[in-house]
Design an enzyme around this catalytic site. Structure first.
Site, PDB file in Angstrom:
ATOM      1  CG  ASP A   8       1.727  12.780  17.882  1.00  0.00           C
ATOM      2  OD1 ASP A   8       1.100  12.405  18.881  1.00  0.00           O
ATOM      3  OD2 ASP A   8       2.975  12.767  17.812  1.00  0.00           O
ATOM      4  CG  ASP A  10       6.479  14.123  22.609  1.00  0.00           C
ATOM      5  OD1 ASP A  10       7.295  14.979  22.259  1.00  0.00           O
ATOM      6  OD2 ASP A  10       6.789  13.105  23.241  1.00  0.00           O
TER       7      ASP A  10
HETATM    8  P1  B16 Z   1       1.785  11.422  29.419  1.00  0.00           P
HETATM    9  P2  B16 Z   1       2.048  12.006  21.677  1.00  0.00           P
HETATM   10  C1  B16 Z   1       2.982  10.776  23.887  1.00  0.00           C
HETATM   11  O1  B16 Z   1       2.558  11.941  23.234  1.00  0.00           O
HETATM   12  C2  B16 Z   1       4.494  10.728  23.982  1.00  0.00           C
HETATM   13  O2  B16 Z   1       5.071  10.611  22.681  1.00  0.00           O
HETATM   14  C3  B16 Z   1       4.905   9.523  24.801  1.00  0.00           C
HETATM   15  O3  B16 Z   1       6.307   9.470  24.907  1.00  0.00           O
HETATM   16  C4  B16 Z   1       4.263   9.619  26.183  1.00  0.00           C
HETATM   17  O4  B16 Z   1       4.609   8.493  26.981  1.00  0.00           O
HETATM   18  C5  B16 Z   1       2.750   9.703  26.012  1.00  0.00           C
HETATM   19  O5  B16 Z   1       2.433  10.829  25.214  1.00  0.00           O
HETATM   20  C6  B16 Z   1       2.016   9.797  27.339  1.00  0.00           C
HETATM   21  O6  B16 Z   1       2.284  11.028  27.954  1.00  0.00           O
HETATM   22  O7  B16 Z   1       2.648  10.711  30.399  1.00  0.00           O
HETATM   23  O8  B16 Z   1       1.970  12.924  29.426  1.00  0.00           O
HETATM   24  O9  B16 Z   1       0.330  11.032  29.532  1.00  0.00           O
HETATM   25  O10 B16 Z   1       3.251  11.757  20.826  1.00  0.00           O
HETATM   26  O11 B16 Z   1       0.942  10.979  21.486  1.00  0.00           O
HETATM   27  O12 B16 Z   1       1.544  13.425  21.568  1.00  0.00           O
HETATM   28 MG    MG Z   2       4.274  11.789  18.934  1.00  0.00          MG
END
Ligand code: B16
Ligand code: MG
Length: 213
Positions: A8, A10
């Site tokens: 993953d 974030d």
């Molecule tokens: P975006 P991951 C996720 O990343 C985040 O944890 C989440 O908080 C966020 O809303 C989501 O990506 C979408 O991100 O707005 O940049 O498309 O943890 O799956 O790497």
């Molecule tokens: Mg994450």
């Protein structure tokens, strides 16, 4: 027999959660939406539009308005991303990635974020991965298994040959639904369903992961 690792983004490779939080907070302040750090915790691993739905908590808003709000939130988020550099890689993750690659494992990213490729580019680690799956790769977001199944298929592995590293409950559920080994990062209340749990990224011991599962 483990042949690959799906990371993953974030919360595992970098901590962009703070930037997501500040971007949502700015939008919420402008539009008088109820939002705070506690609500932000529920957005971990959740797609952009689904995040807005959680913030709205049942409040009905026209689709066009929702689109404008999520677009604006993403503009704020991208301003933060412009400042992202190698320094934002969590702990010793880069060294760990190099070790796994040297040992012959396939490496991939499986992120809900539509900004994943840009984030990895700014962290300067894109080249380490055999494939990068992001919020554009499949329709159904985590906790559906689709993103991880798609990732395994691209790198030519069976689900049971993959280990997923996740910091979100929805991500752990997605990995389990895909029939993969789940390693959770964070408190047991959040990622306790995983096969193996580490409190933080710096505690991850890949030798242990490979012997314990
Ligand atoms: P975006 P991951 C996720 O990343 C985040 O944890 C989440 O908080 C966020 O809303 C989501 O990506 C979408 O991100 O707005 O940049 O498309 O943890 O799956 O790497
Ligand atoms: Mg994450």
């Amino acid at each position: 027999n483990i042949k690959g690792f799906i990371f993953d983004l974030d919360g595992v490779l970098t901590d962009t959660a703070e930037f997501h939080y500040r971007s949502w907070q700015k939008l919420a302040d402008e539009e008088n939406l109820n939002f705070n750090r506690q609500i932000n915790e529920q957005l971990r691993g959740v797609s952009r539009m689904q995040s807005l739905e959680i913030i709205l908590a049942g409040q009905e808003v026209p689709t066009a308005q929702k689109k404008e709000w999520t677009d604006r939130k993403n503009e704020y988020y991208q301003e933060y991303l412009a400042e992202l550099t190698k320094k934002n890689i969590l702990d010793d993750m880069e060294a760990k990635l190099h070790q796994l690659k040297k040992a012959g494992y396939k490496l991939a990213v499986g992120s809900s974020s539509r900004n994943a490729k840009k984030v990895l580019k700014n962290l300067q680690i894109s080249d380490l991965f055999d494939t990068i799956s992001d919020g554009n790769s499949v329709e159904r977001a985590k906790p559906a298994p689709d993103l991880f199944l798609h990732t395994a298929e691209v790198i030519g592995l069976e689900p049971a040959e993959c280990v997923v590293l996740e910091d979100a409950e929805s991500g752990v559920e997605a990995a389990l639904a895909a029939g993969m080994i789940a390693v959770g990062i964070g408190p047991a209340e959040r990622v306790g369903k995983a096969h193996l749990v580490y409190t933080s990224v710096s505690d991850i011991d890949f030798e242990e992961v490979l012997t314990k599962i």
